[in-house]
Design a protein around this motif. Sequence first.
Motif, PDB file in Angstrom:
ATOM      1  N   ARG A 141      47.641  45.074  37.879  1.00 27.92           N
ATOM      2  CA  ARG A 141      47.492  45.255  36.408  1.00 27.92           C
ATOM      3  C   ARG A 141      46.603  44.053  35.815  1.00 27.92           C
ATOM      4  O   ARG A 141      46.017  44.074  34.695  1.00 27.92           O
ATOM      5  CB  ARG A 141      48.985  45.209  35.714  1.00 27.92           C
ATOM      6  CG  ARG A 141      49.667  44.054  35.663  1.00 27.92           C
ATOM      7  CD  ARG A 141      50.921  43.893  35.178  1.00 27.92           C
ATOM      8  NE  ARG A 141      51.866  42.851  35.592  1.00 27.92           N
ATOM      9  CZ  ARG A 141      52.826  42.570  35.041  1.00 27.92           C
ATOM     10  NH1 ARG A 141      53.223  43.098  33.739  1.00 27.92           N
ATOM     11  NH2 ARG A 141      53.727  41.514  35.272  1.00 27.92           N
ATOM     12  N   MET A 142      46.528  43.094  36.516  1.00 30.00           N
ATOM     13  CA  MET A 142      45.541  41.915  36.319  1.00 30.00           C
ATOM     14  C   MET A 142      44.037  42.466  36.289  1.00 30.00           C
ATOM     15  O   MET A 142      43.123  41.540  35.741  1.00 30.00           O
ATOM     16  CB  MET A 142      45.759  40.638  37.083  1.00 30.00           C
ATOM     17  CG  MET A 142      47.200  40.198  37.030  1.00 30.00           C
ATOM     18  SD  MET A 142      46.983  38.760  38.209  1.00 30.00           S
ATOM     19  CE  MET A 142      48.758  38.097  37.838  1.00 30.00           C
ATOM     20  N   VAL A 143      43.835  43.491  36.874  1.00 29.69           N
ATOM     21  CA  VAL A 143      42.327  43.845  37.040  1.00 29.69           C
ATOM     22  C   VAL A 143      42.014  45.277  36.780  1.00 29.69           C
ATOM     23  O   VAL A 143      40.850  45.702  36.990  1.00 29.69           O
ATOM     24  CB  VAL A 143      41.850  43.458  38.659  1.00 29.69           C
ATOM     25  CG1 VAL A 143      42.077  41.993  39.059  1.00 29.69           C
ATOM     26  CG2 VAL A 143      42.849  44.357  39.564  1.00 29.69           C
ATOM     27  N   ARG A 144      43.022  46.004  36.223  1.00 31.76           N
ATOM     28  CA  ARG A 144      42.733  47.397  36.164  1.00 31.76           C
ATOM     29  C   ARG A 144      41.478  47.988  35.289  1.00 31.76           C
ATOM     30  O   ARG A 144      41.201  47.259  34.248  1.00 31.76           O
ATOM     31  CB  ARG A 144      43.841  47.902  35.366  1.00 31.76           C
ATOM     32  CG  ARG A 144      44.054  49.518  35.246  1.00 31.76           C
ATOM     33  CD  ARG A 144      45.225  50.000  34.394  1.00 31.76           C
ATOM     34  NE  ARG A 144      46.512  49.508  35.073  1.00 31.76           N
ATOM     35  CZ  ARG A 144      47.647  49.231  34.097  1.00 31.76           C
ATOM     36  NH1 ARG A 144      47.581  49.493  32.902  1.00 31.76           N
ATOM     37  NH2 ARG A 144      48.569  48.833  34.626  1.00 31.76           N
ATOM     38  N   GLY A 145      40.577  48.605  35.876  1.00 26.54           N
ATOM     39  CA  GLY A 145      39.471  48.881  35.198  1.00 26.54           C
ATOM     40  C   GLY A 145      38.374  47.881  34.969  1.00 26.54           C
ATOM     41  O   GLY A 145      37.321  48.298  34.576  1.00 26.54           O
ATOM     42  N   SER A 146      38.497  46.800  35.720  1.00 29.60           N
ATOM     43  CA  SER A 146      37.683  45.788  35.645  1.00 29.60           C
ATOM     44  C   SER A 146      37.075  45.420  37.048  1.00 29.60           C
ATOM     45  O   SER A 146      37.647  45.916  38.197  1.00 29.60           O
ATOM     46  CB  SER A 146      38.368  44.461  35.066  1.00 29.60           C
ATOM     47  OG  SER A 146      38.806  43.842  35.992  1.00 29.60           O
ATOM     48  N   ASN A 147      35.921  44.843  37.151  1.00 32.24           N
ATOM     49  CA  ASN A 147      35.180  44.343  38.096  1.00 32.24           C
ATOM     50  C   ASN A 147      35.871  42.922  38.888  1.00 32.24           C
ATOM     51  O   ASN A 147      35.443  42.495  39.951  1.00 32.24           O
ATOM     52  CB  ASN A 147      33.962  44.123  38.072  1.00 32.24           C
ATOM     53  CG  ASN A 147      33.074  44.263  39.482  1.00 32.24           C
ATOM     54  OD1 ASN A 147      33.074  45.206  40.031  1.00 32.24           O
ATOM     55  ND2 ASN A 147      32.230  43.054  39.497  1.00 32.24           N
ATOM     56  N   HIS A 148      37.137  42.582  38.217  1.00 33.11           N
ATOM     57  CA  HIS A 148      37.574  41.281  38.858  1.00 33.11           C
ATOM     58  C   HIS A 148      38.605  41.636  40.058  1.00 33.11           C
ATOM     59  O   HIS A 148      38.978  42.771  40.284  1.00 33.11           O
ATOM     60  CB  HIS A 148      38.479  40.815  37.680  1.00 33.11           C
ATOM     61  CG  HIS A 148      37.694  40.310  36.365  1.00 33.11           C
ATOM     62  ND1 HIS A 148      36.901  39.075  36.580  1.00 33.11           N
ATOM     63  CD2 HIS A 148      37.371  40.810  35.245  1.00 33.11           C
ATOM     64  CE1 HIS A 148      36.339  38.912  35.305  1.00 33.11           C
ATOM     65  NE2 HIS A 148      36.700  39.881  34.694  1.00 33.11           N
ATOM     66  N   CYS A 149      38.610  40.387  40.794  1.00 32.58           N
ATOM     67  CA  CYS A 149      39.486  40.289  42.085  1.00 32.58           C
ATOM     68  C   CYS A 149      40.325  39.084  41.905  1.00 32.58           C
ATOM     69  O   CYS A 149      39.827  38.218  41.384  1.00 32.58           O
ATOM     70  CB  CYS A 149      38.519  40.222  43.205  1.00 32.58           C
ATOM     71  SG  CYS A 149      39.411  39.781  44.657  1.00 32.58           S
ATOM     72  N   VAL A 150      41.698  39.204  41.919  1.00 33.89           N
ATOM     73  CA  VAL A 150      42.605  38.152  41.817  1.00 33.89           C
ATOM     74  C   VAL A 150      43.273  37.823  43.380  1.00 33.89           C
ATOM     75  O   VAL A 150      43.543  38.663  43.858  1.00 33.89           O
ATOM     76  CB  VAL A 150      43.526  38.330  40.844  1.00 33.89           C
ATOM     77  CG1 VAL A 150      43.053  38.037  39.444  1.00 33.89           C
ATOM     78  CG2 VAL A 150      44.256  39.399  41.024  1.00 33.89           C
ATOM     79  N   MET A 151      43.394  36.621  43.833  1.00 36.12           N
ATOM     80  CA  MET A 151      44.166  36.331  44.918  1.00 36.12           C
ATOM     81  C   MET A 151      45.122  34.863  44.922  1.00 36.12           C
ATOM     82  O   MET A 151      44.915  34.284  44.003  1.00 36.12           O
ATOM     83  CB  MET A 151      42.962  35.949  45.800  1.00 36.12           C
ATOM     84  CG  MET A 151      41.771  35.102  45.738  1.00 36.12           C
ATOM     85  SD  MET A 151      40.847  35.103  47.113  1.00 36.12           S
ATOM     86  CE  MET A 151      40.099  36.562  47.038  1.00 36.12           C
TER      87      MET A 151
END
Lengths: 346, 346, 346, 346
Positions: free
Chosen positions: C285-295
């Motif tokens: 849910r931190m990246v939905r619909g976006s080009n982001h990546c979290v790790m």
Amino acid sequence: MSQKVRIAVLGASGYTGADLVRLALTHPNIEIVALSANAKAGQAMADVWPHFAHVPLPGLVRADEIDWAGIDAVFGCLPHAASAELLSTLIGPRIIDLSADFRLNDAQTYADWYGNEHPAPELLPDAIYGLTEFAADLLPAARIAACPGCYPTAALLALLPLFEAGLVGHERITINALSGVSGAGRSLKEANLFTEVAEAVHPYGIGRHRHMPEIEQELSKRANGPVTISFTPHLVPMNRGELETITVELMPGKTVADLRAALGHRYAAAPFVHLLPEGKGPSTRMVRGSNHCVMNVFEDRIPGRAIVIVAIDNLVKGSSGQAIQNMNLMFGLPETAGLLQAPLFP
Amino acid sequence: MSQKVRIAVLGASGYTGADLVRLALTHPNIEIVALSANAKAGQAMADVWPHFAHVPLPGLVRADEIDWAGIDAVFGCLPHAASAELLSTLIGPRIIDLSADFRLNDAQTYADWYGNEHPAPELLPDAIYGLTEFAADLLPAARIAACPGCYPTAALLALLPLFEAGLVGHERITINALSGVSGAGRSLKEANLFTEVAEAVHPYGIGRHRHMPEIEQELSKRANGPVTISFTPHLVPMNRGELETITVELMPGKTVADLRAALGHRYAAAPFVHLLPEGKGPSTRMVRGSNHCVMNVFEDRIPGRAIVIVAIDNLVKGSSGQAIQNMNLMFGLPETAGLLQAPLFP
Amino acid sequence: MSQKVRIAVLGASGYTGADLVRLALTHPNIEIVALSANAKAGQAMADVWPHFAHVPLPGLVRADEIDWAGIDAVFGCLPHAASAELLSTLIGPRIIDLSADFRLNDAQTYADWYGNEHPAPELLPDAIYGLTEFAADLLPAARIAACPGCYPTAALLALLPLFEAGLVGHERITINALSGVSGAGRSLKEANLFTEVAEAVHPYGIGRHRHMPEIEQELSKRANGPVTISFTPHLVPMNRGELETITVELMPGKTVADLRAALGHRYAAAPFVHLLPEGKGPSTRMVRGSNHCVMNVFEDRIPGRAIVIVAIDNLVKGSSGQAIQNMNLMFGLPETAGLLQAPLFP
Amino acid sequence: MSQKVRIAVLGASGYTGADLVRLALTHPNIEIVALSANAKAGQAMADVWPHFAHVPLPGLVRADEIDWAGIDAVFGCLPHAASAELLSTLIGPRIIDLSADFRLNDAQTYADWYGNEHPAPELLPDAIYGLTEFAADLLPAARIAACPGCYPTAALLALLPLFEAGLVGHERITINALSGVSGAGRSLKEANLFTEVAEAVHPYGIGRHRHMPEIEQELSKRANGPVTISFTPHLVPMNRGELETITVELMPGKTVADLRAALGHRYAAAPFVHLLPEGKGPSTRMVRGSNHCVMNVFEDRIPGRAIVIVAIDNLVKGSSGQAIQNMNLMFGLPETAGLLQAPLFP
């Protein structure tokens, strides 16, 4: 209680057929003898249905491979037309049909709405409309029980007692319906893909859904003439469940309390239909996976009207559960045999 | 186009506030100066909102810590009463309020429905009802734009042109509404738990939802007298989206084609409101995450009536998107600035 | 900034193609010139995609109808094999391919995993592996950018910096992956029906998913020899999102803090890849619909190991977003052009 | 078979308690005598649980109001600590505890993981670890059955037979687990709101979940020394269901076929635990709402390793169903009594 009804299920590869098998498995008076699915004949049920992976069941066969001599009752879970075509050839077993083929009394109305000639109009007089709570007298002797559609089941359970008691007008019955996706069956349509349905809601069959003539037919029988309804179903992202919000016009001098009293009285002894306490709104989570139906009546803000709300599980009371409830009465079994599972929540 | 409107968002810890920030982040003419959330003051937005984990944003402060000297516009995303109480103390910034406080013109009606005295009745004359498509003339000079509730937004966009054109009767307007769960906000109520909502649907606020007087107020302005509506909202297991199915009675001689023509004409130049091609049913998936609204009109099976169906994203056109659309017009910016994201599907 | 890249999208009737169009619509430097879909040629995009009902777009044509003279870049959103077959005939436009055809450097490995001969092995030397954060130097001059699969994108973004820094062993890399259903595409398979997927989770492609050789190829380039991984994807009832939980073995003396430091350093200037604060678990849910990546990286309870967790939106950073990110670098545009939408939540 | 076990359920206002009541309602040998929920004492079950709206049940009382003289068995569905505190005061009924209080044999380990002193360490020797398939010999005489946690149930059913047969190494057992949201209970936490969970997936309790010591304790009993596991649970947007994907290292010379043979042999006569046919992947939809467990073993791409996958319904086999299965054996009833419902699908 030790009597076993030996059953065949035609169309056991659809959701309706599978849910019928699920319920039959723990029914104390049912022996599952044959399961048919022409396109998947030769496969095991466990191959077609992952949730039966660990359940011993007869394999799927073609309908014409079934030995009808050993069958007491046949459940027809086939598409319309195919159902009547096949069932009309059977001699022997009593028929509980879940298709649309025997619901409409008039072959022409059937042809108008379904687009094909009725395959067996000669059987229509033998069929009774199997809304169990209103067919209890007829079922013991019936050869064919035509199980209502899921939407008509909910609508009629809510409206028929009000019509019978003369509490509501026959005009401007407006039904807004919400259904889970299992109502669309297991067929491969883009519209039924997870990604098309999840996180969204939409209407369909606006103004012309095939369940409309069935509701009108049964309501008209209790009215002074033909009843025309408004009906708009919507697809909701859930597997099961059906909820209808119905606006009705009160007859002069009648009140919401009168409507509640009529429903309470009509269903006082009904094991599966329940009027909720005053003010409590029905929800599909109250009935999930069960044969129960819950309903209630509310004041509309527009004077002289009321809002009737009713919820069922479309695959159980709206389909396979009611079919078994009908079978129970046809064979002199307790109405609730095999159907007392409490709803699954959450 | 290089002008920046410097904004503060009050109540940035709610879904409405967060979606406003999401849209503001890519708005070419907005600079986010301050974000308040009294209960979470001192926290970073990234702590409160996981999806802003990677976005640089001002930290959350108490509303009374904001230096209003540097703020051009304030977005009120607070609960009703709290909103008017705070906003009435501000001097300087123009106000776009998303609460219910400035929607109803009459303080007594407000008190009747919301259960508290209006905190700032003296401001009511300064507020215009910010249904953007019907407020474009007033917004440039408005001090306060009261953004409509999500349900009224959809209902009024569909009905106002029909009322204006004299095509439908003012009686028996029956609205059945379906909403995603974000409409209930982020507050901790058992009814909003995943397990209570998923795989189920239920009505709420039956016959007495607080969005009713607002719809009636705006419809009545276009009618020859007070309009009373029927309105039943339902909670659907999806995050976002709102769909309303409305039955109306046609004025004598009027047809569904007339209604479609009126809507098509009214919104021909509207960038966000769209009449769908004939026969195509609106769905919330057509607008998810966007400021768009889609609608259509259908024949009802009951003669003399029509079914109007309309869909929006409750958090965007039904809330934060419309708020920004209003800000755009208040500050002389293009109506579409920052709002042209296409819907997210699937 | 006023330069426009004129693009064609091949396969605009799939989810990948549609999400590419969604992003392209608000990209300041893209002009959508042609959209192909052989099976749906002649239809409007609005007919195929309800969420584009209100968006003006070129109609769908057959790929062979496109006039390539006017195209600067082509996005290949076709199935494997079909993609290389078509793209190999093009002269002129630079190619950003989202299929599997140009990801594997070795035509034999491709044939082993995909079951068909490579349609255009002569082009393989022209293709660079378009994991943008690791291809920035090569993209400006590349003729073909082969966009990584969604699973490899997440896995490699998390693992490559750890391999480069010599922090983790090359053996026993165990990747458990969870994906939303859009990864399965829009094709009609029973397994993708709402009713089969909702309220359930299951693994697939166990031990033999086609994304494995791609991950191994890129990891092996940074290791002292061939790397073999364990990889198990699971289907989760959500539209979008991909999360991978990876267990790695630490090189002697290395710690979770070292791994975090290496990732933080590697992506310090990366606009789309984000190391979360210590202890904070990634979520889709931190990246939905976006080009982001979290790790992020966590201690494993088994000594000498660490757990690396990474989340992306499979259709954006895992597919169409990364494709546009690659195009940006190929054409000398800012890496973030058209890709700065904040995630959609809820 | 006509014997009735008279039961009390402590904590009937939680999901575990409610599902226990659901199953007890159709159990042929259970009479529900008392239901407690201190915070909701005085309410009807129908007020607390909408799906019991139509089911006659005892009202909720405080635990100290129960007359224990008439109770044969008590099911503890209370939070840890509260459970042991209350149960330690009871004399008479046999105890089936679903909390964590009697699972760990060592009071110090309990204190280390749960953060409080054990409220009744003197009872620990009386408790047997109630993983039914491995406790059948002990249950008939047991005073206290400590029902395993949901995650340990799945993990141990899959791993214990492999440990017993000496087929897998005791090191590097890596468990990735997926769970539906009901595992989080009905308590009001922001993380459990529909809008926070739907359309998303995330890990939690990374490296330090309280179910870890329990799994390690039971595995260690079958190993030559202490076993340390890796365990990462993830929250998935579904109500029910739990799936674990476990990687294990094969002992020299052992194969996936050996593992399958061992599981098949161990559970050949088990009514609820099923090894799936070779190659068939477990899914939670195979067990939804039922007490069944399905599992299978697959080749890992990394040589010398295998992937074991197992699925249960967390509220049934992972909680209330197993509790009743334990009660059945404690009271000399058939193991399957009341537990033969087929899974609910779709």
